[in-house]
Design a protein around this motif. Structure first.
Motif, PDB file in Angstrom:
ATOM      1  N   GLY A   7       0.812  -1.200   0.000  1.00 44.04           N
ATOM      2  CA  GLY A   7       0.000   0.000   0.000  1.00 44.04           C
ATOM      3  C   GLY A   7       0.852   1.258   0.000  1.00 44.04           C
ATOM      4  O   GLY A   7       1.813   1.369   0.764  1.00 44.04           O
ATOM      5  N   ARG A   8       0.514   2.190  -0.896  1.00 46.60           N
ATOM      6  CA  ARG A   8       1.135   3.514  -0.850  1.00 46.60           C
ATOM      7  C   ARG A   8       0.338   4.378   0.119  1.00 46.60           C
ATOM      8  O   ARG A   8      -0.899   4.310   0.172  1.00 46.60           O
ATOM      9  N   HIS A   9       1.028   5.175   0.908  1.00 47.16           N
ATOM     10  CA  HIS A   9       0.351   6.057   1.853  1.00 47.16           C
ATOM     11  C   HIS A   9      -0.638   6.979   1.141  1.00 47.16           C
ATOM     12  O   HIS A   9      -0.517   7.267  -0.061  1.00 47.16           O
ATOM     13  N   GLY A  10      -1.620   7.464   1.887  1.00 49.52           N
ATOM     14  CA  GLY A  10      -2.549   8.441   1.339  1.00 49.52           C
ATOM     15  C   GLY A  10      -1.866   9.784   1.095  1.00 49.52           C
ATOM     16  O   GLY A  10      -0.710   9.984   1.462  1.00 49.52           O
ATOM     17  N   GLU A  11      -2.595  10.680   0.474  1.00 53.39           N
ATOM     18  CA  GLU A  11      -2.031  11.998   0.160  1.00 53.39           C
ATOM     19  C   GLU A  11      -1.485  12.675   1.411  1.00 53.39           C
ATOM     20  O   GLU A  11      -2.150  12.746   2.445  1.00 53.39           O
ATOM     21  N   LEU A  33       7.935   6.516   8.355  1.00 49.71           N
ATOM     22  CA  LEU A  33       7.482   7.876   8.091  1.00 49.71           C
ATOM     23  C   LEU A  33       6.018   8.029   8.501  1.00 49.71           C
ATOM     24  O   LEU A  33       5.203   7.125   8.318  1.00 49.71           O
ATOM     25  N   TYR A  34       5.710   9.208   9.044  1.00 47.97           N
ATOM     26  CA  TYR A  34       4.452   9.404   9.770  1.00 47.97           C
ATOM     27  C   TYR A  34       3.231   9.121   8.913  1.00 47.97           C
ATOM     28  O   TYR A  34       2.238   8.550   9.383  1.00 47.97           O
ATOM     29  N   ARG A  35       3.276   9.500   7.640  1.00 40.35           N
ATOM     30  CA  ARG A  35       2.124   9.293   6.770  1.00 40.35           C
ATOM     31  C   ARG A  35       1.810   7.814   6.585  1.00 40.35           C
ATOM     32  O   ARG A  35       0.651   7.449   6.351  1.00 40.35           O
ATOM     33  N   CYS A  36       2.827   6.969   6.692  1.00 38.81           N
ATOM     34  CA  CYS A  36       2.602   5.528   6.584  1.00 38.81           C
ATOM     35  C   CYS A  36       2.017   4.959   7.875  1.00 38.81           C
ATOM     36  O   CYS A  36       1.171   4.060   7.834  1.00 38.81           O
ATOM     37  N   LEU A  37       2.473   5.471   9.008  1.00 38.05           N
ATOM     38  CA  LEU A  37       1.883   5.040  10.271  1.00 38.05           C
ATOM     39  C   LEU A  37       0.381   5.336  10.267  1.00 38.05           C
ATOM     40  O   LEU A  37      -0.440   4.495  10.655  1.00 38.05           O
ATOM     41  N   HIS A  54       2.581  14.551   7.196  1.00 41.08           N
ATOM     42  CA  HIS A  54       1.386  13.875   7.685  1.00 41.08           C
ATOM     43  C   HIS A  54       0.346  13.819   6.570  1.00 41.08           C
ATOM     44  O   HIS A  54       0.475  14.480   5.539  1.00 41.08           O
ATOM     45  N   LEU A  55      -0.716  13.040   6.787  1.00 44.25           N
ATOM     46  CA  LEU A  55      -1.790  12.934   5.813  1.00 44.25           C
ATOM     47  C   LEU A  55      -2.651  14.191   5.795  1.00 44.25           C
ATOM     48  O   LEU A  55      -2.902  14.810   6.825  1.00 44.25           O
ATOM     49  N   ARG A  63      11.387   2.774   4.052  1.00 44.55           N
ATOM     50  CA  ARG A  63      11.056   4.180   3.859  1.00 44.55           C
ATOM     51  C   ARG A  63      11.289   4.647   2.427  1.00 44.55           C
ATOM     52  O   ARG A  63      11.834   3.930   1.594  1.00 44.55           O
ATOM     53  N   GLU A  64      10.858   5.875   2.159  1.00 48.48           N
ATOM     54  CA  GLU A  64      10.951   6.468   0.830  1.00 48.48           C
ATOM     55  C   GLU A  64      12.397   6.774   0.460  1.00 48.48           C
ATOM     56  O   GLU A  64      13.305   6.669   1.303  1.00 48.48           O
TER      57      GLU A  64
END
Length: 295
Positions: free
Chosen positions: A83-87, A157-161, A121-122, A188-189
């Protein structure tokens, strides 16, 4: 980045099971939600007359189990939901300024006074994208009998959490395989220069997801990100290969979940010999992976 150990495995995306690896599939308008996550409607060598009432996913899962059970000692298989993180706010920042200006200047700052994208963050849209996948997976598990992950991994990375939590928390998963992810530094990226790809401290991460596992050796501060060098494809692929070796060496589960990034997933596909398949923010892609021990 530290030393990368000598390679012990080769990895290959096993083709012929998902639309995403078919060159005829147009990635730009592909909607996995509409086509059973891309699983191809086909027969398997393990099908029996008694399977008539089983779903495509149940028959595919039985075939994967057969591959694992009958493969040579030096070979194994895993089904991985990526899964890719959301925006995130960094995605908004790049759209705001354009890719060239973003790469040349804005990505090297923590924000612009309006948006803040250090360890981004998202956004509200990113949150909704993750919740959309939550609803999708809930249907897949209940209606299509798609196997739930037996182990979960996430980029630090926070957006993935946030994305992993919103996607998987409170889904009906087996009690012996609860949603308790392990955070992997190498997931990570692309590292370097862009502040959105510099992680928060271990303390901040633990506070955000206190019940999750943080891998051994995870440093308090980010010691890998550099302001003056952005990883090349070769460098990124080397650590992706090392990440896969670590997981395949120490995790015997057959069905895994990875929550990471566009660059991380692109690297994963390169390492496995899968066709290029770009994912928009919040998207998912399944992979059947064969690992062969080479030494």
């Amino acid at each position: 980045m530290g030393s990368i150990p000598a390679r012990k495995y080769s990895f290959e995306s096993v083709k012929g099971f998902f639309l995403q690896d078919d060159p005829a599939t147009n990635q730009t308008d592909f909607h996995y939600e509409a086509v059973n996550f891309g699983l191809i409607d086909r027969a398997y060598d393990t099908d029996t007359p008694g399977d008539a009432d089983l779903t495509q996913w149940q028959r595919f899962a039985a075939y994967v189990r057969h591959l694992i059970e009958t493969s040579p000692a030096d070979t194994t298989y895993k089904l991985i939901y990526n899964g890719r993180h959301g925006e995130g706010y960094h995605n908004v920042g790049e759209a705001k300024y354009g890719t060239q200006a973003w790469n040349d200047y804005w990505s090297k700052l923590d924000g612009d006074g309006e948006l803040y994208w250090f360890d981004a963050h998202l956004t509200a849209k990113g949150t909704q994208q993750a919740l959309h996948n939550h609803a999708f997976l809930k249907r897949q598990f209940a209606q299509e009998k798609m196997p739930a992950p037996q182990k979960y991994y996430s980029s630090p990375l926070y957006r993935c959490l946030q994305t992993a939590n919103l996607t998987y928390l409170h889904l009906d998963v087996p009690v012996d395989a609860p949603f308790t992810p392990t955070i992997k530094e190498m997931m990570r990226e692309v590292m370097g220069e862009h502040t959105c790809d510099k992680r928060s401290s271990k303390a901040v991460i633990h506070k955000a997801v206190p019940s999750w596992n943080i891998e051994t050796g995870f440093t308090e501060e980010d010691e890998l990100w550099r302001p003056d060098h952005r990883e090349t494809f070769a460098e990124h692929d080397a650590r992706t290969h090392a990440l896969l070796e670590d997981i395949f060496e120490h995790d015997s589960h057959a069905v895994l979940s990875f929550t990471s990034h566009s660059g991380a997933i692109a690297s994963l596909l390169r390492v496995m010999g899968h066709r290029e398949f770009g994912l928009p923010t919040g998207a998912l892609i399944p992979l059947l992976v064969r690992a062969t021990r080479t030494q």
